[in-house]
Write a protein that holds these residues in place. Structure first.
Motif, mmCIF file in Angstrom:
data_model
loop_
_atom_site.group_PDB
_atom_site.id
_atom_site.type_symbol
_atom_site.label_atom_id
_atom_site.label_comp_id
_atom_site.label_asym_id
_atom_site.label_seq_id
_atom_site.Cartn_x
_atom_site.Cartn_y
_atom_site.Cartn_z
ATOM 1 N N ALA A 182 -6.116 -2.709 -0.474
ATOM 2 C CA ALA A 182 -6.704 -1.544 0.187
ATOM 3 C C ALA A 182 -7.370 -1.934 1.502
ATOM 4 C CB ALA A 182 -7.732 -0.907 -0.737
ATOM 5 N N VAL A 183 -7.309 -1.026 2.474
ATOM 6 C CA VAL A 183 -7.944 -1.253 3.771
ATOM 7 C C VAL A 183 -9.155 -0.345 3.936
ATOM 8 C CG1 VAL A 183 -5.797 -1.984 4.884
ATOM 9 C CG2 VAL A 183 -6.447 0.452 4.937
ATOM 10 N N GLU A 184 -9.972 -0.670 4.940
ATOM 11 C CA GLU A 184 -11.124 0.172 5.266
ATOM 12 C C GLU A 184 -11.056 0.475 6.757
ATOM 13 O OE1 GLU A 184 -15.150 0.012 3.199
ATOM 14 O OE2 GLU A 184 -15.638 -0.976 5.091
ATOM 15 N N PHE A 185 -11.435 1.677 7.155
ATOM 16 C CA PHE A 185 -11.312 2.101 8.546
ATOM 17 C C PHE A 185 -12.117 1.234 9.526
ATOM 18 C CE2 PHE A 185 -8.443 5.415 7.946
ATOM 19 C CZ PHE A 185 -8.861 6.346 6.999
ATOM 20 N N ASP A 186 -13.201 0.603 9.031
ATOM 21 C CA ASP A 186 -13.999 -0.241 9.928
ATOM 22 C C ASP A 186 -13.802 -1.734 9.622
ATOM 23 O OD1 ASP A 186 -17.125 0.584 8.178
ATOM 24 O OD2 ASP A 186 -15.402 -0.644 7.574
ATOM 25 N N ILE B 176 -12.171 10.170 5.666
ATOM 26 C CA ILE B 176 -12.416 10.800 6.967
ATOM 27 C C ILE B 176 -12.013 12.257 6.797
ATOM 28 C CG2 ILE B 176 -11.459 11.090 9.300
ATOM 29 C CD1 ILE B 176 -11.368 8.065 9.557
ATOM 30 N N PHE C 142 -15.546 15.798 13.220
ATOM 31 C CA PHE C 142 -15.236 14.537 12.550
ATOM 32 C C PHE C 142 -16.343 14.152 11.575
ATOM 33 C CE2 PHE C 142 -13.470 10.292 12.119
ATOM 34 C CZ PHE C 142 -14.581 9.506 11.850
ATOM 35 N N GLU D 286 -13.082 5.658 0.585
ATOM 36 C CA GLU D 286 -13.749 6.281 1.732
ATOM 37 C C GLU D 286 -12.874 7.446 2.191
ATOM 38 O OE1 GLU D 286 -13.915 3.906 5.375
ATOM 39 O OE2 GLU D 286 -11.801 3.327 5.133
ATOM 40 N N VAL E 244 -14.982 1.235 0.832
ATOM 41 C CA VAL E 244 -13.804 0.922 0.011
ATOM 42 C C VAL E 244 -14.090 -0.288 -0.880
ATOM 43 C CG1 VAL E 244 -11.292 0.489 0.093
ATOM 44 C CG2 VAL E 244 -12.368 1.881 1.839
ATOM 45 N N LEU F 196 0.863 -1.176 0.000
ATOM 46 C CA LEU F 196 0.000 0.000 0.000
ATOM 47 C C LEU F 196 0.897 1.223 0.000
ATOM 48 C CD1 LEU F 196 -3.009 -0.517 2.427
ATOM 49 C CD2 LEU F 196 -2.972 -0.583 -0.057
ATOM 50 N N PRO G 105 -3.442 1.174 -3.220
ATOM 51 C CA PRO G 105 -2.603 0.119 -3.795
ATOM 52 C C PRO G 105 -1.997 0.535 -5.143
ATOM 53 C CG PRO G 105 -4.936 -0.479 -3.967
ATOM 54 C CD PRO G 105 -4.878 0.854 -3.315
ATOM 55 N N PRO H 247 -15.017 3.920 12.234
ATOM 56 C CA PRO H 247 -13.957 4.518 11.413
ATOM 57 C C PRO H 247 -13.072 5.496 12.179
ATOM 58 C CG PRO H 247 -16.038 4.593 10.251
ATOM 59 C CD PRO H 247 -16.338 4.077 11.622
ATOM 60 N N ARG H 248 -13.661 6.153 13.155
ATOM 61 C CA ARG H 248 -12.903 7.116 13.951
ATOM 62 C C ARG H 248 -11.692 6.465 14.606
ATOM 63 N NH1 ARG H 248 -15.953 11.975 16.876
ATOM 64 N NH2 ARG H 248 -14.102 13.291 17.003
ATOM 65 N N HIS I 182 -17.211 11.094 8.228
ATOM 66 C CA HIS I 182 -16.732 9.935 7.478
ATOM 67 C C HIS I 182 -17.707 9.638 6.349
ATOM 68 C CE1 HIS I 182 -16.931 5.547 6.592
ATOM 69 N NE2 HIS I 182 -15.620 5.673 6.527
ATOM 70 N N ASN J 193 -8.890 6.189 2.082
ATOM 71 C CA ASN J 193 -8.517 4.821 1.733
ATOM 72 C C ASN J 193 -9.054 4.580 0.334
ATOM 73 O OD1 ASN J 193 -7.100 3.891 4.010
ATOM 74 N ND2 ASN J 193 -9.016 3.516 5.110
ATOM 75 N N ASP J 194 -8.145 4.463 -0.600
ATOM 76 C CA ASP J 194 -8.522 4.324 -1.997
ATOM 77 C C ASP J 194 -8.392 2.874 -2.463
ATOM 78 O OD1 ASP J 194 -6.767 4.487 -4.974
ATOM 79 O OD2 ASP J 194 -8.878 5.077 -4.863
ATOM 80 N N ARG K 214 -10.097 3.840 13.378
ATOM 81 C CA ARG K 214 -9.126 3.456 12.356
ATOM 82 C C ARG K 214 -8.448 2.116 12.633
ATOM 83 N NH1 ARG K 214 -9.121 9.046 13.154
ATOM 84 N NH2 ARG K 214 -8.601 10.386 11.385
ATOM 85 N N PRO L 101 -2.227 -4.594 4.080
ATOM 86 C CA PRO L 101 -1.169 -3.776 3.477
ATOM 87 C C PRO L 101 0.030 -4.598 2.996
ATOM 88 C CG PRO L 101 -1.960 -2.727 5.461
ATOM 89 C CD PRO L 101 -2.595 -4.075 5.412
ATOM 90 N N THR M 148 -7.642 -0.726 11.261
ATOM 91 C CA THR M 148 -7.608 -1.359 9.938
ATOM 92 C C THR M 148 -6.869 -2.695 10.005
ATOM 93 O OG1 THR M 148 -5.656 -0.067 9.408
ATOM 94 C CG2 THR M 148 -7.764 0.810 8.670
#
Lengths: 105, 324
Positions: B52-56, A38, A24, A36, A30, A5, A55, B37-38, A26, A84-85, B40, B47, B42
């Motif tokens: 790709a990762v997601e916060f949740d 933040i 905050f 997504e 993804v 990544l 990636p 998500p706050r 969100h 996060n792409d 984070r 990785p 992940t």
């Protein structure tokens, strides 16, 4: 070369900055071809800090152009964005960033 | 001006993301997300694989209220790696159930006479292909730990599954759902073990054509599951429909809810074995063969008729159908 990544960081400043109004927020999922984000308040003397984890490499300039346009068109300021792409196209990135802002009432 | 929650109510459950479902299923404004998500949290593994990762990590967990009842919610996001269970995703799922049971113990110790309407429940909106292959060991472990948590909840906390999302509920999570007390589905929901594409890949297109949507739905979809008795309640594809069914279940006494599952007693095991015998005797070529045995004289009509007509006229497969 092993897959990994990649992280990109930009610090931009809008021509007509408007302070980001919430602590905050969100938005997004993804999914494949999506992203997504933040968005948080952060005192940056009117600037915006954007971190992208992706990636995909080799698109630094495309990201810069998309983000500069977004920052200037919306005036977003004193905010930190973390993305996060997952291979989102510039069109999708633009859309999601704008949707993220419109969600904030 | 309609609130976000009110807008969610009329939304298609199928089209709604995990967070929308979590917020919409519990009472307006009551949902508090935990480990969201706050925070984070992940995946530490993705990785390293350049993914790709997601916060949740593909699951929304938290607490809300339905009436006076604290409801512990897990809602899986199918669009993130197929809603698959990785380490963090699995840990969140396991721990929200654990938290529900701990809350039950705490509440009942403080007040042994706590009325049922105030006792916690767990709801899981499944949308998953099962174990996340990138994190296979952690994913599998989470399945085992979750089943373990379900056991700890027996006699205490009802666990209700809601299945009506695009990916369906497959893989190991298929049998995890079958281990819950109640399954609510829409006709668009799908529940099974091996997913259609994997069956085709392993056994060939002649055995199972995964691109034949009608076949896939006859085999794993809500209507078929309802006839088979694998799902308790079939509802329309809106968040409010799922919510209403949930409310109706949650007002039942716990002793009644505990009898609604597919497994958990010798009688139920015997019933499942009878079903195996039936299939061995009949060698059904298609789900419609079983629908006919269940007493539906026109099985072809069952797939497309409006849901309300279906619910009024359909015959379930019963023990006597499976009999000698």
């Amino acid at each position: 070369m092993s897959k990994q990544l990649h992280e990109l960081i930009f610090e931009l400043k809008a021509e007509n900055p408007t302070d980001f109004p919430v602590d905050f927020s969100h938005f997004g999922v993804v999914g494949s071809g999506d992203m997504e984000v933040i968005i948080e308040q952060k005192a940056l003397a009117g600037a915006v800090r954007i971190k992208i984890v992706s990636p995909v490499t080799g698109y630094d300039e495309v990201w810069r152009r998309v983000l500069e346009r977004f920052v200037n068109e919306t005036g977003i300021a004193n905010a930190s964005l973390e993305i996060n792409d997952n291979n989102a196209t510039p069109v999708v990135v633009s859309l999601r960033l704008r949707q993220a802002l419109s969600e904030i009432v | 001006m309609t609130s976000k929650w009110e807008k969610f109510q009329q939304r298609s459950f199928l089209e709604s993301n995990a967070r929308t479902r979590a917020i919409g299923l519990v009472d307006s404004g009551s949902f508090t997300e935990l480990a969201g998500p706050r925070h984070r949290i992940t995946s530490p593994h993705l990785p390293l694989l350049g993914e790709a990762v997601e916060f949740d990590d593909g699951i929304v967990t938290g607490v809300g209220m339905i009436g006076k009842k604290p409801v512990f919610v897990a809602s899986q996001e199918g669009r993130f790696i197929g809603g698959s269970v990785g380490e963090v995703h699995g840990a969140k799922l396991v721990n929200i159930v654990h938290l529900a049971r701990k809350s039950y113990d705490k509440l009942l110790t403080a007040n042994p006479d706590l009325p049922e309407e105030k006792r916690p429940a767990v709801i899981i909106s499944f949308e998953t292909g099962g174990v996340r292959l990138h994190e296979a060991n952690a994913g599998l472990l989470a399945h085992a730990e979750l089943m373990d948590q379900f056991q700890d909840c027996k006699g205490k906390v009802p666990i209700i599954s809601l299945i009506g999302s695009r990916v369906g509920c497959f893989g190991g999570m298929g049998f995890v759902a079958a281990a819950t007390d109640v399954i609510i589905m829409s006709q668009f929901g799908r529940l099974g073990l091996t997913g259609p594409e994997v069956i085709e890949e392993e056994m060939g297109k002649d055995e199972f054509d995964a691109s034949d949507r009608a076949l896939v739905y006859r085999t794993t979809g809500g209507r078929h599951k309802y006839i088979m008795g694998d799902c308790n309640i079939l509802v329309e594809d809106t968040i409010t429909a799922f919510r209403q069914a949930l409310q109706e279940v949650l007002v039942k006494p716990y002793v009644e809810i505990a009898t609604m599952g597919c497994i958990g007693s010798l009688k139920k095991v015997q019933s499942q074995l009878k079903l195996v015998d039936l299939c061995a005797r009949v060698s059904p070529k298609d789900a419609k063969d079983i629908w006919k045995i269940a007493g539906n004289d026109n099985p072809d009509a069952l797939t497309d008729m409006p849901l309300d007509v279906f619910l009024q006229t359909v015959k379930h497969l019963t023990n006597s159908d499976q009999g000698e």
